[in-house]
Design a protein around this motif. Structure first.
Motif, PDB file in Angstrom:
ATOM      1  N   ILE A 108       0.838  -1.201   0.000  1.00 41.58           N
ATOM      2  CA  ILE A 108       0.000   0.000   0.000  1.00 41.58           C
ATOM      3  C   ILE A 108       0.869   1.246   0.000  1.00 41.58           C
ATOM      4  CG2 ILE A 108      -1.680   1.326   1.334  1.00 41.58           C
ATOM      5  CD1 ILE A 108      -2.792  -1.404   2.313  1.00 41.58           C
ATOM      6  N   ARG A 109       1.903   1.253   0.813  1.00 41.84           N
ATOM      7  CA  ARG A 109       2.783   2.431   0.908  1.00 41.84           C
ATOM      8  C   ARG A 109       3.498   2.697  -0.421  1.00 41.84           C
ATOM      9  NH1 ARG A 109       7.045   2.425   5.614  1.00 41.84           N
ATOM     10  NH2 ARG A 109       7.018   0.279   4.941  1.00 41.84           N
ATOM     11  N   ILE A 110       4.032   1.674  -1.050  1.00 41.55           N
ATOM     12  CA  ILE A 110       4.767   1.848  -2.304  1.00 41.55           C
ATOM     13  C   ILE A 110       3.829   2.288  -3.423  1.00 41.55           C
ATOM     14  CG2 ILE A 110       6.066   0.617  -4.087  1.00 41.55           C
ATOM     15  CD1 ILE A 110       7.260  -1.057  -1.733  1.00 41.55           C
ATOM     16  N   ALA A 111       2.685   1.623  -3.545  1.00 40.70           N
ATOM     17  CA  ALA A 111       1.730   1.993  -4.596  1.00 40.70           C
ATOM     18  C   ALA A 111       1.195   3.408  -4.378  1.00 40.70           C
ATOM     19  CB  ALA A 111       0.578   0.991  -4.635  1.00 40.70           C
ATOM     20  N   THR A 112       0.995   3.792  -3.126  1.00 43.54           N
ATOM     21  CA  THR A 112       0.524   5.137  -2.830  1.00 43.54           C
ATOM     22  C   THR A 112       1.577   6.165  -3.212  1.00 43.54           C
ATOM     23  OG1 THR A 112      -0.828   4.323  -1.018  1.00 43.54           O
ATOM     24  CG2 THR A 112      -0.322   6.659  -1.001  1.00 43.54           C
ATOM     25  N   PHE A 113       2.831   5.923  -2.859  1.00 41.62           N
ATOM     26  CA  PHE A 113       3.906   6.860  -3.190  1.00 41.62           C
ATOM     27  C   PHE A 113       4.026   7.036  -4.698  1.00 41.62           C
ATOM     28  CE2 PHE A 113       8.353   7.700  -4.286  1.00 41.62           C
ATOM     29  CZ  PHE A 113       8.532   8.905  -3.638  1.00 41.62           C
ATOM     30  N   LEU A 114       3.973   5.946  -5.441  1.00 42.48           N
ATOM     31  CA  LEU A 114       4.181   6.010  -6.888  1.00 42.48           C
ATOM     32  C   LEU A 114       2.940   6.448  -7.672  1.00 42.48           C
ATOM     33  CD1 LEU A 114       6.295   2.767  -7.386  1.00 42.48           C
ATOM     34  CD2 LEU A 114       7.106   5.136  -7.337  1.00 42.48           C
TER      35      LEU A 114
END
Length: 149
Positions: A24-30
């Protein structure tokens, strides 16, 4: 022998997958706040908390609007670091997911629950990013002179 209804419930529980907090964190950042909204809402569905799905979408849409407005205001600041916004909403999403879904995630993992791959989270995030950019482009088309330089 297990009754049919219990067997169905067990097979549904076995197939339930969630997105991890790192996915979730990586997809949100990108990919932006709508990606967070989608991934978190899918986890709420997996945790059978469907009443929180709508709230999640409202929060993510509100976050997207706030970020677009703040980005418009800060675009005239010459040395403003552009990475501030993705870091802020990714960090905020991480904290919110940890607070509101952390316990369910730990229980899910303790029970041997499965997770979606990071690639699925990134694909969902990419689709949300395309939708976000399309909506922003349509809005810009409706504002006279917004796309002219």
């Amino acid at each position: 022998m297990i009754p049919y209804s219990e067997a169905i419930e067990q097979s549904i529980e076995e197939k339930t997958k969630i997105y991890t907090i790192n996915s979730i964190r990586i997809a949100t950042f990108l990919c932006g706040p709508l990606a967070a909204g989608y991934l978190v809402s899918q986890n709420y569905k997996a945790f059978d908390q469907r009443e929180k799905v709508t709230i999640t979408w409202i929060i993510s849409a509100g976050a997207l609007i706030a970020i677009v407005v703040l980005a418009a205001f800060t675009s005239s600041i010459e040395r403003f670091p552009k990475v501030v916004f993705p870091l802020a909403y990714a960090w905020g999403t991480f904290l919110l997911v940890q607070k509101f879904q952390g316990e369910q995630m730990r229980e899910h993992f303790a029970a041997g629950g499965k997770t979606f791959t990071i690639w699925r989270a990134l694909l969902a995030g990419l689709i949300c990013l395309v939708v976000t950019l399309a909506v922003i482009f349509v809005i810009l088309l409706m504002i006279p002179g917004a796309l002219e330089e």
